[in-house]
Design an enzyme around this catalytic site. Structure first.
Site: not given
Ligand code: FAD
Ligand code: DHB
Length: 402
Positions: A72, A202, A293, A297, A385
């Site tokens: 995009h 948005y 979200p 980021k 962004y």
């Molecule tokens: P996580 O993905 O949370 O991974 C942590 C892992 O650790 C999990 O698999 C969990 O099961 C495991 N764990 C937990 N406790 C233990 C334990 N005791 N022992 C072993 N394993 C354990 N980010 C973006 O960049 N772009 C987006 O568009 C975006 N949109 C989002 C939309 C929504 C609705 C949400 C909720 C989040 C969004 N995010 C987005 C954020 C993104 O999903 C998270 O920031 C990302 O998952 C972080 O990755 P991580 O590996 O740090 O943590």
């Molecule tokens: C999506 C998630 C986001 O947090 C965002 O800002 C834009 C798109 C998505 O899940 O597609």
């Protein structure tokens, strides 16, 4: 068991770290509390920054993303019944974003790890971090057969998300934490409908924020601002569609509607644990920081953290010094705070806050007017962004695609 780096959590942070370390010839073990099916099936992020896309490609795990993801070149901001395009490519000298779901990134990284004959221990529990202040830290846990296990390592990296045990292993008195909780939640749906628009929309509306995103030409991802304490059981499919229509439909344009195949509510917070390192424990991704979200980021920050950390660990083993490691928190925090500011700002200008005065509401609309009528303001949104450059340049081993 013994390894060089013990990684807790197989999310984007843990999997990407193990991949980068492997490319540099450094051994790691990942333990994960959920099953492979669960981590590969959890619907979360969708937007990847240019730098994340470049890193996945440079390290040989971007092939499917380039085939199945969607590039995009901008987004649309909708308010007061009009849409305004923010043209990223034009405002940032050609940078873009990729819409490719987080669980697909996870599948690609798990596949790369298994192909390299490196295991991930799934379904573990009772994870404890031991002796993190020493140079021989240990991870104790129970495996999926119920057996007690110990991993001895040189470094532990806590990639276990916001609720994992790693951050809590740093004594509370030593942790510097800053947080803000918002009175907003996001109700997210996956729906079978044709694509709504070539780019994400948005939408600001007095009934609340809405976001129209996409997954494939026939599967869409949409979000609605709701009360974070609301129960998804209160939201029938009909109610979700009628609320989406109320917030995004415009004269001559109606949101395409279809079966909803998944729905849930998440709450929103901004959180930074500035103590990202304690002894031989390093925190990365959501374990150290959470953003609302709206700025897309979180995953991107997780990838940026481990890009720095993997280079620090390489320098430790190759050159015997800790120059990068000693500055790990400081290096990452610069980007994290920039992303915090951007995510807070996007959240503040787009969501409807019941506690706001008419004056604050007027300022909010003026922010939207400003960012869509001033080129400088639009360029600032676009720059943030698509993502700021990585703090450290890609190391040559990250480009070897082993
Ligand atoms: P996580 O993905 O949370 O991974 C942590 C892992 O650790 C999990 O698999 C969990 O099961 C495991 N764990 C937990 N406790 C233990 C334990 N005791 N022992 C072993 N394993 C354990 N980010 C973006 O960049 N772009 C987006 O568009 C975006 N949109 C989002 C939309 C929504 C609705 C949400 C909720 C989040 C969004 N995010 C987005 C954020 C993104 O999903 C998270 O920031 C990302 O998952 C972080 O990755 P991580 O590996 O740090 O943590
Ligand atoms: C999506 C998630 C986001 O947090 C965002 O800002 C834009 C798109 C998505 O899940 O597609």
């Amino acid at each position: 068991m013994r390894t060089q780096v013990g990684i807790i959590g197989a999310g984007p942070a843990g999997l990407m770290l193990s991949h980068l370390l492997h490319l540099q010839g450094i051994e790691s073990i990942i333990i994960e509390s959920r099953s492979r099916e669960e981590i590969e099936g959890t619907i979360r992020a969708g937007v990847l920054e240019q730098g994340t896309v470049d890193l996945l490609n440079a390290t040989g795990v971007g092939e499917r993303m380039m085939r199945e993801g969607h590039v995009h070149e901008g987004i649309e901001l909708q308010f007061n019944g009009n849409r305004h395009r923010i043209d990223f490519a034009e405002l940032t000298g050609g940078k873009q974003i990729m819409v490719y779901p987080q669980h697909e990134v996870i599948k690609d990284l798990v596949a790369a790890r298994l192909k390299a004959n490196r295991t991930i221990f799934f379904n573990v529990c009772d994870v404890k971090l031991v002796n993190i202040e020493s140079t021989q830290p240990k991870i104790e846990y129970t495996n999926e057969l119920g057996e007690s296990q110990v991993i001895e390592c040189d470094f532990i990296v806590g990639c276990d998300g916001f609720h994992g045990p790693s951050r809590q292993s740093i004594p509370k008195s030593k942790r510097v934490e800053k947080q803000q909780i918002y009175p907003f939640g996001w109700l997210g749906i996956i729906a079978e409908t044709p694509q709504v628009n070539p780019e994400l929309i948005y939408a600001h509306h007095e009934r609340g924020f809405a976001l129209l995103s996409t997954r494939t030409p026939s599967i869409q991802r949409h979000y609605l601002q709701v009360d974070p304490k609301d129960d998804i059981a209160n939201w029938s499919d009909d109610r979700i569609w009628s609320e989406l229509h109320a917030r995004v439909d415009m004269e001559g344009w109606t949101l395409p509607q279809g079966p909803i195949i998944q729905k849930n509510i998440v709450s929103m917070r901004s959180f930074v644990c500035e103590t990202m390192q304690y002894g031989r424990l390093y925190l990365a991704g959501d374990a150290a920081h959470i953003v609302p979200p709206t700025g897309a980021k979180g995953l991107n920050l997780a990838v940026a953290d481990v890009q720095v950390l993997s280079q620090g660990i390489r320098e430790f083993y190759e050159q015997g010094n800790q120059n990068i490691l000693q500055k790990y928190s400081q290096t990452c925090l610069k980007r994290i705070w920039r992303a915090q500011r951007f995510s807070w700002w996007m959240t503040t200008i787009l969501h409807t806050n019941q506690n706001h005065s008419p004056f604050e509401y007027g300022i909010q609309l003026t922010e939207l007017d400003n960012v869509t009528s001033s080129r400088n303001a639009a360029a600032n949104l676009a720059e943030n962004y698509v993502g700021l450059p990585f703090e450290l340049p890609l190391y040559k081993h990250e480009l070897s695609q082993k």
